[in-house]
Design a protein around this motif. Sequence first.
Motif, short mmCIF file in Angstrom:
data_model
loop_
_atom_site.label_atom_id
_atom_site.label_comp_id
_atom_site.label_asym_id
_atom_site.label_seq_id
_atom_site.Cartn_x
_atom_site.Cartn_y
_atom_site.Cartn_z
N ALA A 85 0.83 -1.21 0.00
CA ALA A 85 0.00 0.00 0.00
C ALA A 85 0.86 1.25 0.00
CB ALA A 85 -0.94 -0.01 1.21
N ARG A 86 1.96 1.23 0.74
CA ARG A 86 2.86 2.39 0.74
C ARG A 86 3.53 2.55 -0.62
NH1 ARG A 86 4.08 0.18 5.86
NH2 ARG A 86 6.03 -0.76 5.11
N ASP A 87 3.83 1.43 -1.28
CA ASP A 87 4.54 1.48 -2.56
C ASP A 87 3.64 1.93 -3.71
OD1 ASP A 87 6.92 0.66 -1.47
OD2 ASP A 87 6.63 -1.46 -1.96
N ILE A 88 2.34 1.59 -3.64
CA ILE A 88 1.45 1.80 -4.79
C ILE A 88 0.31 2.76 -4.50
CG2 ILE A 88 -0.27 -0.05 -4.57
CD1 ILE A 88 1.88 0.56 -7.68
N GLY A 89 -0.17 2.81 -3.24
CA GLY A 89 -1.16 3.79 -2.80
C GLY A 89 -2.49 3.78 -3.51
N SER A 90 -2.87 2.68 -4.13
CA SER A 90 -4.11 2.61 -4.91
C SER A 90 -4.80 1.29 -4.63
CB SER A 90 -3.79 2.73 -6.40
OG SER A 90 -4.83 2.17 -7.19
N ALA A 91 -6.09 1.36 -4.27
CA ALA A 91 -6.85 0.14 -3.97
C ALA A 91 -6.94 -0.76 -5.20
CB ALA A 91 -8.24 0.50 -3.47
N ALA A 92 -7.22 -0.17 -6.35
CA ALA A 92 -7.39 -0.96 -7.57
C ALA A 92 -6.07 -1.61 -7.98
CB ALA A 92 -7.92 -0.09 -8.70
N TRP A 93 -4.98 -0.83 -7.96
CA TRP A 93 -3.69 -1.40 -8.34
C TRP A 93 -3.22 -2.45 -7.36
CZ3 TRP A 93 -1.81 -1.44 -12.94
CH2 TRP A 93 -2.08 -0.39 -13.82
N LEU A 94 -3.56 -2.27 -6.08
CA LEU A 94 -3.21 -3.26 -5.08
C LEU A 94 -3.84 -4.61 -5.42
CD1 LEU A 94 -1.89 -3.83 -2.25
CD2 LEU A 94 -4.13 -3.30 -1.27
N LEU A 95 -5.14 -4.59 -5.73
CA LEU A 95 -5.83 -5.83 -6.09
C LEU A 95 -5.30 -6.40 -7.41
CD1 LEU A 95 -9.54 -5.09 -5.11
CD2 LEU A 95 -7.89 -6.52 -3.90
N VAL A 96 -4.99 -5.53 -8.36
CA VAL A 96 -4.45 -5.99 -9.64
C VAL A 96 -3.14 -6.75 -9.43
CG1 VAL A 96 -3.33 -5.20 -11.78
CG2 VAL A 96 -5.56 -4.27 -11.12
N ILE A 97 -2.28 -6.22 -8.56
CA ILE A 97 -0.99 -6.87 -8.30
C ILE A 97 -1.20 -8.24 -7.69
CG2 ILE A 97 1.11 -6.76 -6.91
CD1 ILE A 97 0.98 -3.68 -7.31
N TRP A 98 -2.16 -8.35 -6.74
CA TRP A 98 -2.44 -9.66 -6.14
C TRP A 98 -3.04 -10.62 -7.17
CZ3 TRP A 98 -0.82 -11.83 -1.78
CH2 TRP A 98 -0.34 -11.01 -0.77
N ILE A 99 -3.89 -10.12 -8.05
CA ILE A 99 -4.48 -10.97 -9.09
C ILE A 99 -3.40 -11.44 -10.07
CG2 ILE A 99 -6.05 -11.00 -11.07
CD1 ILE A 99 -7.87 -9.09 -9.41
N VAL A 100 -2.52 -10.52 -10.49
CA VAL A 100 -1.43 -10.87 -11.39
C VAL A 100 -0.52 -11.92 -10.73
CG1 VAL A 100 0.68 -10.03 -12.51
CG2 VAL A 100 -1.45 -8.72 -12.69
N THR A 101 -0.23 -11.72 -9.44
CA THR A 101 0.57 -12.70 -8.70
C THR A 101 -0.08 -14.08 -8.77
OG1 THR A 101 1.42 -11.03 -7.17
CG2 THR A 101 1.47 -13.32 -6.43
N GLY A 102 -1.39 -14.11 -8.53
CA GLY A 102 -2.12 -15.37 -8.58
C GLY A 102 -2.08 -16.01 -9.95
N LEU A 103 -2.29 -15.19 -10.98
CA LEU A 103 -2.32 -15.72 -12.35
C LEU A 103 -0.97 -16.30 -12.76
CD1 LEU A 103 -4.46 -12.99 -14.18
CD2 LEU A 103 -5.16 -15.32 -13.57
N ILE A 104 0.12 -15.60 -12.43
CA ILE A 104 1.42 -16.12 -12.86
C ILE A 104 1.82 -17.33 -12.01
CG2 ILE A 104 2.21 -13.94 -13.84
CD1 ILE A 104 3.93 -13.45 -11.44
N THR A 105 1.35 -17.36 -10.75
CA THR A 105 1.63 -18.53 -9.91
C THR A 105 0.89 -19.75 -10.44
OG1 THR A 105 1.94 -17.13 -7.96
CG2 THR A 105 1.52 -19.47 -7.57
N VAL A 106 -0.39 -19.58 -10.79
CA VAL A 106 -1.16 -20.69 -11.36
C VAL A 106 -0.57 -21.10 -12.71
CG1 VAL A 106 -3.42 -21.39 -12.27
CG2 VAL A 106 -3.28 -20.10 -10.13
N ALA A 107 -0.15 -20.11 -13.52
CA ALA A 107 0.47 -20.42 -14.81
C ALA A 107 1.74 -21.25 -14.62
CB ALA A 107 0.80 -19.13 -15.57
N ALA A 108 2.54 -20.88 -13.63
CA ALA A 108 3.76 -21.65 -13.34
C ALA A 108 3.41 -23.06 -12.90
CB ALA A 108 4.57 -20.94 -12.26
N ALA A 109 2.40 -23.18 -12.04
CA ALA A 109 2.00 -24.50 -11.55
C ALA A 109 1.51 -25.39 -12.69
CB ALA A 109 0.90 -24.34 -10.50
N LEU A 110 0.75 -24.82 -13.61
CA LEU A 110 0.26 -25.59 -14.75
C LEU A 110 1.42 -26.06 -15.64
CD1 LEU A 110 -2.87 -23.43 -15.70
CD2 LEU A 110 -2.90 -25.76 -14.78
N SER A 111 2.44 -25.23 -15.77
CA SER A 111 3.60 -25.60 -16.57
C SER A 111 4.44 -26.66 -15.86
CB SER A 111 4.46 -24.36 -16.85
OG SER A 111 3.71 -23.39 -17.56
#
Length: 482
Positions: free
Chosen positions: A38-64
């Motif tokens: 939150a200190r680094d990005i200061g935006s509710a929407a971007w905060l959630l986007v970063i967590w969603i992107v983290t999840g997507l790339i983690t799932v993508a890695a797991a599938l690979s």
Amino acid sequence: MSENKTELKRSLGLIDATSLVAGSMIGSGIFIVTSAMARDIGSAAWLLVIWIVTGLITVAAALSYGELAGMMPKAGGQFVYIQRAYGRLVSFLYGWTVFTVIQTGVIAAIAVTFANYAAIFFPVLDTLLFKVGPNFTFSYQKVVAILSIILLTYINTKGVESGKTVQLIFTSAKLIALFALIILGLYVGLQTTILTDNFANMWDASKTVVNPDGTIKVTKLAGMALLGAAGATIINSLFSSDAWNNVTFIAGEIKEPKKNIPRSLFLGTLIVTVIYVLANFAYLALLPIHGTPNATDISSSGIMFASNDRVGAAAASMIMGNIGVFAMAALIMVSTFGCNSGLILSGGRLFFAMAKDGLFFKQATQLNKNQVPAKALWVQCIWACILCVSGKFGDLLTYATFASLLFYVLTILGVFILRKKEPNADRPYKAFGYPIVPAIYIIVTTAICLTLLIYYPLNTGLGLFIVCLGIPVYYLAMNKKE
């Protein structure tokens, strides 16, 4: 029974494997790192986007990873995959980094976090036993941390069934508790205007820094500066989502590994991704994203300046008052204890696989009467306890996170290499969305690594140094054999 067996027994099913994936991922990070983000990005929407992107790339890695796991259902997992794609040196460098920092460092850090929260119930644990110099301290907390590592190692030496039982109990408990936090948090939070206020200017990003005099400096972020800040702070959510690959280390003990490992990787990472995104949504419903340091109440501190970055505890306090602090402390103790059980269980199998290949202590190949690589587990235990005592494990984790990402990229690149080198190899499961999904993971994670090189050159450089330090160790070991 003989102490010299070298073949593991397959006794873990899909639920056990999925429990290990989820349990190894959920430690203390989800309750803490959102404040720094939150200190680094200061935006509710971007905060959630970063967590969603983290999840997507983690799932993508797991599938690979699933394709590699199906091809090589052996103990050691990622170590085995890297060796088949790149050879012994690169696989040794991976195992070296995992042993010196990644696995043992995480075990030490999580054990200390467990002890820190135990001190909320038992304040005597904060008692300082002795201090050496300005940076090294030793308290009862570290004693508890070390004892927890020893206890979990002992439990895991009693057989995979003992480790499995602990893992299932603690993973189930923390999943139930997290869902309770999410449901109650949304129920309480949605009766206020906090969520609406947080999303009023949801895409306005900014970086907040506390000056030495206690004042704050806010810098607006846009364009490349915004992408750079997002790429740098995503390391926090990636760290919280790490260790999902630990299930591959125990492939030699999973029933029908060609089916169950890919399935457990997908299910475990998906479950944790959903929980993490919902938990952050609950935080945003309960607490303002912006706040002020040294505020007199929890709400005024906001997510940014939650006490000691304990945003999970702050959220629980908004739901239950002061009792929420103790409830969250109990949840984190359960979470960290269960997480370390999974890490200790799986890490010993990696070093067992390295030893069988002549790249670790020879005695680590031996199984005890419970068909467990007990000596590998105790070596891991000893080094993790040393890292607890050293007080430097936090720095080591920071250095190693970058190296860990590099090995993830190398491993998934190995899917492409092995498709070319071994086109006719048995592949019970093929990487979902190949070649697009694995390629997207490689591109995105490489971009994150480059961003970290720019923003944190010292820490990333030290991460590379730890990896490269394994090169002379490897050749010294090989020369000694000859």
